[in-house]
Design an enzyme around this catalytic site. Structure first.
Site, PDB file in Angstrom:
ATOM      1  N   CYS A  89       0.827  -1.220   0.000  1.00  0.00           N
ATOM      2  CA  CYS A  89       0.000   0.000   0.000  1.00  0.00           C
ATOM      3  C   CYS A  89       0.855   1.261   0.000  1.00  0.00           C
ATOM      4  O   CYS A  89       0.331   2.365  -0.190  1.00  0.00           O
ATOM      5  CB  CYS A  89      -0.937   0.008   1.204  1.00  0.00           C
ATOM      6  SG  CYS A  89      -2.115  -1.347   1.179  1.00  0.00           S
ATOM      7  N   HIS A 133      -1.710   3.433  -5.890  1.00  0.00           N
ATOM      8  CA  HIS A 133      -2.557   2.366  -6.426  1.00  0.00           C
ATOM      9  C   HIS A 133      -3.994   2.859  -6.215  1.00  0.00           C
ATOM     10  O   HIS A 133      -4.179   4.021  -5.841  1.00  0.00           O
ATOM     11  CB  HIS A 133      -2.281   1.030  -5.726  1.00  0.00           C
ATOM     12  CG  HIS A 133      -2.673   1.002  -4.301  1.00  0.00           C
ATOM     13  ND1 HIS A 133      -1.931   1.615  -3.309  1.00  0.00           N
ATOM     14  CD2 HIS A 133      -3.755   0.488  -3.660  1.00  0.00           C
ATOM     15  CE1 HIS A 133      -2.529   1.452  -2.143  1.00  0.00           C
ATOM     16  NE2 HIS A 133      -3.638   0.784  -2.329  1.00  0.00           N
ATOM     17  N   ASP A 176     -14.458  11.010  -6.278  1.00  0.00           N
ATOM     18  CA  ASP A 176     -14.492  10.133  -7.448  1.00  0.00           C
ATOM     19  C   ASP A 176     -13.465  10.569  -8.504  1.00  0.00           C
ATOM     20  O   ASP A 176     -13.422  11.745  -8.892  1.00  0.00           O
ATOM     21  CB  ASP A 176     -15.890  10.140  -8.065  1.00  0.00           C
ATOM     22  CG  ASP A 176     -16.040   9.070  -9.125  1.00  0.00           C
ATOM     23  OD1 ASP A 176     -15.437   7.997  -8.980  1.00  0.00           O
ATOM     24  OD2 ASP A 176     -16.762   9.316 -10.112  1.00  0.00           O
ATOM     25  N   HIS A 177     -12.667   9.601  -8.972  1.00  0.00           N
ATOM     26  CA  HIS A 177     -11.613   9.868  -9.946  1.00  0.00           C
ATOM     27  C   HIS A 177     -10.618  10.898  -9.427  1.00  0.00           C
ATOM     28  O   HIS A 177     -10.107  11.733 -10.162  1.00  0.00           O
ATOM     29  CB  HIS A 177     -12.201  10.271 -11.309  1.00  0.00           C
ATOM     30  CG  HIS A 177     -12.775   9.092 -12.054  1.00  0.00           C
ATOM     31  ND1 HIS A 177     -13.948   8.495 -11.696  1.00  0.00           N
ATOM     32  CD2 HIS A 177     -12.312   8.371 -13.112  1.00  0.00           C
ATOM     33  CE1 HIS A 177     -14.206   7.474 -12.500  1.00  0.00           C
ATOM     34  NE2 HIS A 177     -13.217   7.371 -13.370  1.00  0.00           N
TER      35      HIS A 177
END
Lengths: 139, 139, 139, 139, 139, 139
Positions: B35, B41, B81-82
């Site tokens: 992580c 990621h 989001d995104h």
């Protein structure tokens, strides 16, 4: 300091049978139905372990998921996966392997191990099928 | 008057990284493992918001789902989001983006907004993956 | 001798970005929308590999699932999981990481490795989200 | 006249074991691993039967789902559910109960029964777990 | 140039009834069973549209998912969602709303619209329930 | 003696409409939106019933799942499945069929029936869609 619940999901595939040797076959069939099948049947069990605690200010974690997953894998999954719950599992010896009883025994094993990581075991949930599941909270 | 819990599920896709600048790379790797990857990621996060209240006798609603969904979309999803949880999200500034911390910050934002609709925020749940999830109840 | 299709599902979590350096920001935003976010975003990708072949009369297997899973883990998952698809993955270098392109590159890698196990790679499917997925069959 | 595929999903829970009596235990463990466990293990199997045909102009049906479900229940599910695939199932006698072999045998049973309803059996899919599945199309 | 399949999943909730005015109630009940209920019933339908094509070398896309989703939303979902399939949907007028017929009509609408985006409609899949689904490929 | 929660999941498909005859169409549309559609719409509802109790030492069961499932099927599912919640269901007469109200009425019916089996009804959960669900605990 806020308290958060953390859930970890694991899987095991096992055979079992619900049957009492001290009952007649008739009684077994009446109460346990197809689950009493002499040659066993089996399930893809899903296990969800819920831990409660305060996030560590340095890591933001209740408990490190690597540690939690390792404990569950070593103490529970390796003892249940691809096993017969009636015959192969020391901690289920002489206990009827209903999902209820399985959840209680898993809770007993995990509770002190989670405490040793400064967190609290809140609940053990087991899905025997997508439609049937139990939850034990140590109460 | 009965009290009912209402759950609304929403989704957001985001990048993040678990890493402390004040730790050595060795420490980061030991605690955060993969992580900590330098180039980030990401996840398809699932957010479930639970509101508690008495159904309005005229509508049968705890809270109008259109209103609840609008609040969550505007205040949370559009900001996450995104996005990159470490770099792009004002309400996560200087907070390590563990799922635990994310749930706590989302609860703080939604709590007064739900109260303004005469209902009570009961819990914020976040699934980071199908196997790992957290729940914060404001306690 | 009958031919059977065998599917194996694996998971990886990765960051990515859809963006062309040779386009203006305006063009990038028009075509790629929120997927062009400068600081990346990410997904829980699901990969399904389909192998076709005749069951071995001794084992009943098209290919041993342990072998298939090992190949996918070693050649694909370890190179994609907790990585940045644009920056960290040698086999995606200079390739825009759309789900379509990712499926094509994974197929190219797995195809000869599956053949070496006397089976045929039939398809590579990737779910970027629950709603969006692609399938490439090497045609 | 258009041709449509119709899929029907059913479930059964069964025990099984992958093991050859003509192999040493070492060989069995090397090839079948934990699936060779002497006291069995089990799964929640999902069966998906795909039928192909032209919709009847009067009903809009390829085949009446009640009829399709009855056939699958009577001929397959009642013979597999809560059973041991190695010991209790006449149509799997002397056949290693890999998912591949199970799909082939189910196809052989259903094929003429579907034809008698003026439709064509296109495929039998079986999920042994969420990650492992097979498909047989009678080819 | 490789060809890839792209799947887009959308949802709609609708009421319907399977019933023929030119049949007796007895015939309707025998063939359509509970689906003939006079006051309707309904479903959460899932629609999966599959498009086939060569990835555009500049974008890596078969078709831009924003365009595909817009077409499906505008031409299909807005006409079906929260509607009565027998009474409210012009393109289903005088057509029995079986899932088979619904898939065929949706295919006819989408086929030319996808072609106008230089891709090919490969299949329309509809899940009426988790257990019952159909697929139409325009054949 | 430990207390365990047992969950049983069942399904029903129904039509409904959210609409008040004592409101103008404008008011109905403003509050209920597309759910007010004059010709109904519908859902695949999922019902989860949670029972709490101490496992019977002889059977390991809180309540026999066959009994629990029979009660839910007979008293709830047969009255709701393939029905119109506004028109066909005696226990919802004169009650607006919001998911909240439906959960409350189901709880009232099941509570005494579960008690007669020496267990306690803990909660009724209903999913109207995958994104929207309610839970009522009799409080």
């Amino acid at each position: 300091m806020p308290e958060v619940y953390l859930n970890r999901k694991e899987h095991f595939n096992a055979a079992h049978r619900l049957h009492r040797a001290d009952w007649s076959e008739e009684e077994n069939n009446q109460i346990f139905g197809r689950c009493a099948n002499a040659n066993w049947h089996g399930h893809n069990y899903t296990l969800i372990v819920t831990v409660k605690g305060k996030p560590n200010p340095e890591t933001g974690f209740i408990i490190n998921l690597k540690d939690l997953s390792s404990i569950i894998q070593k103490e529970i999954i390796q003892k249940l996966d691809h096993k017969n719950l009636n015959l192969d599992v020391p901690f289920m010896k002489d206990i009827l392997p209903s999902t209820e009883n399985l959840a209680i025994e898993i809770f007993k094993i995990l509770d002190p191990l989670i405490q040793a990581h400064h967190a609290k075991l809140h609940a053990v949930r087991i899905f025997e099928t997508e439609s049937n599941s139990v939850e034990y909270r140590g109460e």
